[in-house]
Write an enzyme that holds these catalytic residues in place. Sequence first.
Site, PDB file in Angstrom:
ATOM      1  N   THR A 125      -0.880   2.636  -4.682  1.00  0.00           N
ATOM      2  CA  THR A 125      -0.523   1.753  -5.783  1.00  0.00           C
ATOM      3  C   THR A 125      -1.488   1.929  -6.951  1.00  0.00           C
ATOM      4  O   THR A 125      -1.098   1.823  -8.117  1.00  0.00           O
ATOM      5  CB  THR A 125      -0.514   0.278  -5.335  1.00  0.00           C
ATOM      6  OG1 THR A 125      -1.772  -0.050  -4.749  1.00  0.00           O
ATOM      7  CG2 THR A 125       0.612   0.017  -4.344  1.00  0.00           C
ATOM      8  N   GLY A 126      -2.759   2.251  -6.634  1.00  0.00           N
ATOM      9  CA  GLY A 126      -3.731   2.508  -7.688  1.00  0.00           C
ATOM     10  C   GLY A 126      -3.415   3.767  -8.471  1.00  0.00           C
ATOM     11  O   GLY A 126      -3.597   3.816  -9.695  1.00  0.00           O
ATOM     12  N   GLU A 136     -10.965  -0.913  -3.809  1.00  0.00           N
ATOM     13  CA  GLU A 136      -9.816  -1.701  -3.366  1.00  0.00           C
ATOM     14  C   GLU A 136     -10.218  -3.129  -3.036  1.00  0.00           C
ATOM     15  O   GLU A 136     -11.232  -3.374  -2.374  1.00  0.00           O
ATOM     16  CB  GLU A 136      -9.180  -1.058  -2.132  1.00  0.00           C
ATOM     17  CG  GLU A 136      -8.320   0.140  -2.457  1.00  0.00           C
ATOM     18  CD  GLU A 136      -7.279   0.379  -1.393  1.00  0.00           C
ATOM     19  OE1 GLU A 136      -6.455  -0.522  -1.133  1.00  0.00           O
ATOM     20  OE2 GLU A 136      -7.288   1.468  -0.810  1.00  0.00           O
ATOM     21  N   ARG A 137      -9.394  -4.030  -3.492  1.00  0.00           N
ATOM     22  CA  ARG A 137      -9.571  -5.439  -3.181  1.00  0.00           C
ATOM     23  C   ARG A 137      -9.548  -5.632  -1.665  1.00  0.00           C
ATOM     24  O   ARG A 137      -8.584  -5.310  -0.991  1.00  0.00           O
ATOM     25  CB  ARG A 137      -8.424  -6.236  -3.834  1.00  0.00           C
ATOM     26  CG  ARG A 137      -8.454  -7.728  -3.607  1.00  0.00           C
ATOM     27  CD  ARG A 137      -7.313  -8.436  -4.319  1.00  0.00           C
ATOM     28  NE  ARG A 137      -5.998  -7.996  -3.862  1.00  0.00           N
ATOM     29  CZ  ARG A 137      -4.858  -8.610  -4.177  1.00  0.00           C
ATOM     30  NH1 ARG A 137      -4.862  -9.646  -4.988  1.00  0.00           N
ATOM     31  NH2 ARG A 137      -3.700  -8.151  -3.722  1.00  0.00           N
ATOM     32  N   ASN A 139       0.041   4.490   0.187  1.00  0.00           N
ATOM     33  CA  ASN A 139      -0.326   5.473   1.202  1.00  0.00           C
ATOM     34  C   ASN A 139       0.137   5.027   2.583  1.00  0.00           C
ATOM     35  O   ASN A 139       0.633   5.822   3.386  1.00  0.00           O
ATOM     36  CB  ASN A 139      -1.839   5.696   1.192  1.00  0.00           C
ATOM     37  CG  ASN A 139      -2.301   6.431  -0.044  1.00  0.00           C
ATOM     38  OD1 ASN A 139      -1.733   7.450  -0.425  1.00  0.00           O
ATOM     39  ND2 ASN A 139      -3.330   5.912  -0.701  1.00  0.00           N
ATOM     40  N   CYS A 149       0.853  -1.183   0.000  1.00  0.00           N
ATOM     41  CA  CYS A 149       0.000   0.000   0.000  1.00  0.00           C
ATOM     42  C   CYS A 149       0.890   1.234   0.000  1.00  0.00           C
ATOM     43  O   CYS A 149       1.676   1.434   0.936  1.00  0.00           O
ATOM     44  CB  CYS A 149      -0.934   0.019   1.203  1.00  0.00           C
ATOM     45  SG  CYS A 149      -1.910   1.535   1.322  1.00  0.00           S
ATOM     46  N   CYS A 200      -5.702   5.458  -3.078  1.00  0.00           N
ATOM     47  CA  CYS A 200      -4.911   4.232  -3.183  1.00  0.00           C
ATOM     48  C   CYS A 200      -3.598   4.597  -3.868  1.00  0.00           C
ATOM     49  O   CYS A 200      -3.606   5.011  -5.037  1.00  0.00           O
ATOM     50  CB  CYS A 200      -5.659   3.164  -3.975  1.00  0.00           C
ATOM     51  SG  CYS A 200      -4.714   1.650  -4.223  1.00  0.00           S
ATOM     52  N   HIS A 220      -3.945  -4.356 -10.421  1.00  0.00           N
ATOM     53  CA  HIS A 220      -4.837  -3.230 -10.690  1.00  0.00           C
ATOM     54  C   HIS A 220      -5.371  -3.326 -12.114  1.00  0.00           C
ATOM     55  O   HIS A 220      -4.636  -3.693 -13.042  1.00  0.00           O
ATOM     56  CB  HIS A 220      -4.098  -1.897 -10.528  1.00  0.00           C
ATOM     57  CG  HIS A 220      -3.700  -1.600  -9.127  1.00  0.00           C
ATOM     58  ND1 HIS A 220      -4.488  -0.888  -8.252  1.00  0.00           N
ATOM     59  CD2 HIS A 220      -2.591  -1.945  -8.432  1.00  0.00           C
ATOM     60  CE1 HIS A 220      -3.883  -0.798  -7.081  1.00  0.00           C
ATOM     61  NE2 HIS A 220      -2.724  -1.431  -7.167  1.00  0.00           N
TER      62      HIS A 220
END
Length: 281
Positions: free
Chosen positions: A219-220, A208-209, A78, A76, A217, A161
Amino acid sequence: MSKIPFTKMHGCGHDYIYVNAMQHHIPDPQAAAIVWSDRHQGIGSDGLVLIDRSPVPEADFSMRIFNADGSEAMMCGNASRCVGKYLFERGLTENKKGSASDPTIRLLTLSGIKTLTLHVIGGSVESVTVDMLEPVLEDTSLFNPLDGLQEGTFVSMGNPHYVVFTDEVDQIEDKGRIMEHHAAFPQRSNIEFAHVEDNGIIRMRVWERGSGITQACGTGACATAVAAVLTGKAGRQSQIMMDGGMLTIEWRESDNHIYMTGPATFVFDGEIELPHSPSQA
């Protein structure tokens, strides 16, 4: 019943409960994440983050992330920025790598070691740049079947993603859960709906999964920036505006790494009891 000290933090509204696992043992972090993340009967968060010593000499500390449904996340962005701020401002790191004003921390995650560069002003970490390493791209035509999926770009940032560019980003509230569990994603996937605004800023919303709709997110945002480059919608540096705030993402040509820069914020500290295990019931 023993009480566990915790710290609530957020990065662009993406909020987690942080526990110093170097001092406090959480015997069942999956159960704790579910109970503590409940926004009505718990602390309220997108999940639980455990900060610990690194078991390998190549990293300084480690991070484990458990989503609100108890599943363990690979990475993650963040949360990693918040861990950097937590370690520095709570005096837990003597790491002096990097410049005097921008110390670094090497953080071990399930998706590899990430280098955090802390931008410090007056003793406070104002923002953090995370080297997210290289994106992993996959030909979405390999997914079979794709029935029911809008056209998108698959990018792994240590976690999967699927980025869809659309004029109607709010559709993710209706479609996110279905797409997360689509047969094309045997391990489920994070889903991003994004749109390039007239000013060049990319507006993005995320499902998010394991957590559902979240404010942001990291990584998003990285995956969205990569997808924007691959589809010709943006250059190598992007500003990604999410529900909770803005991140700056650079896909650097020199090393093919993704660099994510953004804030991290303390919310409050507290204590909470460990949840009952089945053997205690």
